[in-house]
Design an enzyme around this catalytic site. Sequence first.
Site, PDB file in Angstrom:
ATOM      1  N   LYS A 128       0.874  -1.177   0.000  1.00  0.00           N
ATOM      2  CA  LYS A 128       0.000   0.000   0.000  1.00  0.00           C
ATOM      3  C   LYS A 128       0.906   1.221   0.000  1.00  0.00           C
ATOM      4  O   LYS A 128       2.036   1.146   0.485  1.00  0.00           O
ATOM      5  CB  LYS A 128      -0.864   0.019   1.268  1.00  0.00           C
ATOM      6  CG  LYS A 128      -2.164   0.757   1.113  1.00  0.00           C
ATOM      7  CD  LYS A 128      -3.239  -0.132   0.554  1.00  0.00           C
ATOM      8  CE  LYS A 128      -4.487   0.615   0.205  1.00  0.00           C
ATOM      9  NZ  LYS A 128      -5.575  -0.321  -0.157  1.00  0.00           N
ATOM     10  N   ASP A 168      -6.856   4.083  -4.762  1.00  0.00           N
ATOM     11  CA  ASP A 168      -7.490   3.896  -3.458  1.00  0.00           C
ATOM     12  C   ASP A 168      -8.163   5.246  -3.174  1.00  0.00           C
ATOM     13  O   ASP A 168      -8.395   6.013  -4.124  1.00  0.00           O
ATOM     14  CB  ASP A 168      -6.423   3.523  -2.397  1.00  0.00           C
ATOM     15  CG  ASP A 168      -7.042   2.993  -1.101  1.00  0.00           C
ATOM     16  OD1 ASP A 168      -7.451   1.833  -1.091  1.00  0.00           O
ATOM     17  OD2 ASP A 168      -7.135   3.736  -0.109  1.00  0.00           O
TER      18      ASP A 168
HETATM   19  O1  2IT Z   1      -7.908  -1.862  -1.057  1.00  0.00           O
HETATM   20  C1  2IT Z   1      -7.774  -2.392  -2.169  1.00  0.00           C
HETATM   21  O2  2IT Z   1      -7.925  -3.591  -2.346  1.00  0.00           O
HETATM   22  C2  2IT Z   1      -7.428  -1.500  -3.288  1.00  0.00           C
HETATM   23  N1  2IT Z   1      -7.281  -0.313  -3.093  1.00  0.00           N
HETATM   24  C3  2IT Z   1      -7.236  -2.052  -4.662  1.00  0.00           C
HETATM   25  C4  2IT Z   1      -5.868  -2.614  -4.803  1.00  0.00           C
HETATM   26  C5  2IT Z   1      -5.486  -3.035  -6.194  1.00  0.00           C
HETATM   27  O3  2IT Z   1      -4.286  -3.272  -6.366  1.00  0.00           O
HETATM   28  O4  2IT Z   1      -6.332  -3.144  -7.075  1.00  0.00           O
END
Ligand code: 2IT
Length: 448
Positions: A128, A168
Amino acid sequence: MYKSPYLNRLLLKTKNQYPEQKEFIQAIEEFFEAMDLIVEQKPDIEANAILERLLIPERIVTFKVAWVDDANKVRVNTGYRVQYNSAIGPYKGGIRFDKSVNLSILKFLAFEQTFKNSLTGLPLGGAKGGSDFNPRGKSDNEVMRFCQAFMAELYRHIGPSTDIPAGDLGVGAREIGYLFGYYKKLKNEWSGVFTGKDVAYGGSLIRPEATGYGILYFTEAMLKVYFKSEIKGKRLLISGNGKVGSMAALKAHEMGALVVGMSDIEGYIYNPDGLDVDTIVKIARKQKTLRPQYLTVYPDTLSGEDVSDLWKMPCDIALPCATQDEINLESAKHLKANGCQLVVEGANRPTELPAIRYFNENSVLFAPGKAANAGGVAVSNLEMSQNATYLVWSAEEVDAKLKTIMQNIFKQCYETAHKYGQPNNLALGANIAGFLRVYKAMLAQGIV
Ligand code: 2IT
């Protein structure tokens, strides 16, 4: 207190080491409740220091993001990428731009993402990232300059088989376009290094809808197995009218459910006969707020500015789809008292731990975000597959794969919860099933 002295020791150590990281510690505390059922049965976990190794991200990159605003003023933000675990695949997870972003929140999100990605059954590690930059109220040019300054550092640490970011909170189609465009320029390569791209340049159909749709497929599977019932006619409360909440509302409406209440940062709206979902989706697409936009069209709708009052409204199912820590113990009690039977997390950890415990003890079936909202990252994987093969799949094809993945995630959580003697505890099932795959991969790969 856990049964296992190993877990008690590790939690205490983490609390002493990172006293200020409350979101991260909360995530560990909840996860350890599930680990308490398996650590003694599987001595390999402690012998190989698996949990010690899982408490520290493989890499954290922190960097300065300096940019110039429209008034020619120099602005500075902090950028981060937490590359949490790559045992089962390249790092994968979203980028969040929000003024609340700090290391504790990103570590907690990356930790959760590791197990969420594992549950999808796809080869995806967990990560993240983000910044304390707030895109709200900024011009397109300011957002572009910020994204370019952010990518000017991040590009060194990511790549199509190293780390594939996505959107996100605060990072949507516009931001992804600018981030991807600058990565491509710096690297001189077109690779599917970002997911959530527009379909015009390699994005997948159904990716924008995937998280919201996936939540409903998961809810449908829960209703079928636990209640022998279907979603048609059920009354839903949904918080958050962003990318996730609005698409959950759309799919719920398509499936014949009644979306009776919704909220966003400015307040909530409620109509016991069902809200007009088309209007809600239009408001979300324009990134406007329900109050006053929805009220302009339907002035008689019950509404209020206290977002948490949404959870005081009668419903059968609650879908918290806004952000972390939206449902506390008090809201959990209101939900139960007003008939709610199912809480399915659309956001990442919107339910506080005391509220989760209350649901479990009071027969409200609870599904954690790491299982129920995994549809987004699952379709990100489908986007990566299309990019890697230079193919484009139809919306029907992607949607059908998404549905199968969500049904499999539910099945894993349900069967694991059963196996460990708590058949209604899907959080336990999700944590154990998600962990086991990562643990097996770590064990096989030695001490790295
Ligand atoms: O919280 C999540 O699963 C996302 N923000 C998507 C992450 C992604 O790599 O598609």
